[in-house]
Design an enzyme around this catalytic site. Structure first.
Site, PDB file in Angstrom:
ATOM      1  N   SER A 101      38.565   9.778  21.690  1.00  0.00           N
ATOM      2  CA  SER A 101      37.154   9.428  21.842  1.00  0.00           C
ATOM      3  C   SER A 101      36.979   7.951  21.555  1.00  0.00           C
ATOM      4  CB  SER A 101      36.302  10.243  20.868  1.00  0.00           C
ATOM      5  OG  SER A 101      34.980   9.749  20.794  1.00  0.00           O
TER       6      SER A 101
ATOM      7  N   TYR B  93      34.922  13.394  12.659  1.00  0.00           N
ATOM      8  CA  TYR B  93      35.335  13.474  14.067  1.00  0.00           C
ATOM      9  C   TYR B  93      36.097  12.215  14.476  1.00  0.00           C
ATOM     10  CZ  TYR B  93      34.893  13.838  19.171  1.00  0.00           C
ATOM     11  OH  TYR B  93      35.155  13.894  20.523  1.00  0.00           O
TER      12      TYR B  93
ATOM     13  N   SER C 116      39.592  12.065  12.869  1.00  0.00           N
ATOM     14  CA  SER C 116      40.554  13.012  13.445  1.00  0.00           C
ATOM     15  C   SER C 116      41.021  12.544  14.817  1.00  0.00           C
ATOM     16  CB  SER C 116      39.929  14.414  13.544  1.00  0.00           C
ATOM     17  OG  SER C 116      38.846  14.439  14.467  1.00  0.00           O
ATOM     18  N   LYS C 117      40.113  11.964  15.599  1.00  0.00           N
ATOM     19  CA  LYS C 117      40.480  11.462  16.921  1.00  0.00           C
ATOM     20  C   LYS C 117      41.305  10.179  16.826  1.00  0.00           C
ATOM     21  CE  LYS C 117      38.621  14.537  19.683  1.00  0.00           C
ATOM     22  NZ  LYS C 117      39.444  15.325  20.634  1.00  0.00           N
TER      23      LYS C 117
ATOM     24  N   ILE D 232      29.741  11.618  27.416  1.00  0.00           N
ATOM     25  CA  ILE D 232      29.925  12.430  28.624  1.00  0.00           C
ATOM     26  C   ILE D 232      28.947  13.604  28.599  1.00  0.00           C
ATOM     27  CG2 ILE D 232      31.610  13.676  30.031  1.00  0.00           C
ATOM     28  CD1 ILE D 232      32.263  10.692  29.559  1.00  0.00           C
TER      29      ILE D 232
END
Length: 246
Positions: free
Chosen positions: A142, A155, A158-159, A188
């Site tokens: 991301s 998030y 982790s990405k 998106i």
């Protein structure tokens, strides 16, 4: 672009995963469509898609938070005796909260699904790729992993870990003929972004050069490129698909 190749794709029920499944099938790939749960509507969809494209689509159901289920899913793919050419790790989860509100449970669960499970599953699938001495792995990260985003520490982290793994694996597996790359989507039009507060969405759109949401199909097109022989000299890269937010 993928005629005769066999691909494993996670997160196929919706969003980018579903768009990638459809894109790959229409480009001639047979697909192991990995999903968290079985749904009759999805079963009907892949049956129709398989007939339309003249490819084989095999559903594989497992929960990324269950290590035993991941192993069983990988073993089911192995038992098919089909060579695996492509792995696309798309499935993921977000548990958004401002930094001082994040719980240890949320942090652990986010990493369990977005990082640990991805690495565990990739270990199994790349062992199958080693048999033929070639393959392409595409991890979905991301832009928040690269730029940061308020309220998404677990998030984003982790990405970001997945990007670090992509870089490391690309070096380890290149001598074995396996390429490893990552795609970093921006905002998106998926179920995940539908939950973004209006203020956050407005802020992101202000930063975007194209001033619109991206489509899952637009991300799928970049994944297709990295999975295909058109990118045969590309490994260890992170490609942003963000409408110019970066």
């Amino acid at each position: 672009m993928l005629k005769g190749k066999n691909a494993v794709i996670t997160g196929c029920l919706q969003g980018i995963g579903r768009a990638t499944l459809e894109c790959f099938a229409r480009n001639g790939a047979n697909v192991f469509a990995c999903c968290q749960r079985e749904e009759s509507a999805f079963g009907a969809h892949i049956a129709a898609l398989s007939e339309e494209c003249g490819v084989e689509i095999i559903p594989v159901y497992f929960d990324l938070s269950d290590e035993g289920a991941i192993k069983s899913g990988a073993q089911a793919i192995q038992k098919s005796k089909k060579p695996v050419d492509i792995l696309v790790n798309i499935a993921g989860a977000a548990f958004d909260a401002l930094f001082h509100m994040i719980t240890m449970e949320q942090l652990k669960r986010t990493f369990e699904i977005n990082f640990f499970s991805q690495i565990f599953f990739t270990q199994y699938i790349t062992k199958l790729m080693l048999r033929q001495g070639r393959g392409s792995v595409v991890n979905i990260s991301s832009i928040s992993a690269l730029d940061g985003n308020p309220g998404q520490l677990s998030y984003s982290s982790s990405k970001a870990a997945l990007i670090a793994a992509t870089k490391t694996l690309s070096r380890e597996l290149a001598p074995k003929g396996i390429r490893v790359n990552a795609v970093a989507p921006g905002v998106i039009d998926t179920a995940m972004t539908a939950d973004l507060p209006e203020e956050a969405m407005s802020r992101l759109m202000t930063k975007s050069e194209l001033k619109r949401l991206g489509l899952p199909e637009e991300v799928a097109g970049v994944i297709l490129y990295l999975a295909s022989d058109l990118s045969s000299f590309v490994t260890g890269q992170v490609i942003r698909v963000d409408g110019g937010i970066g």
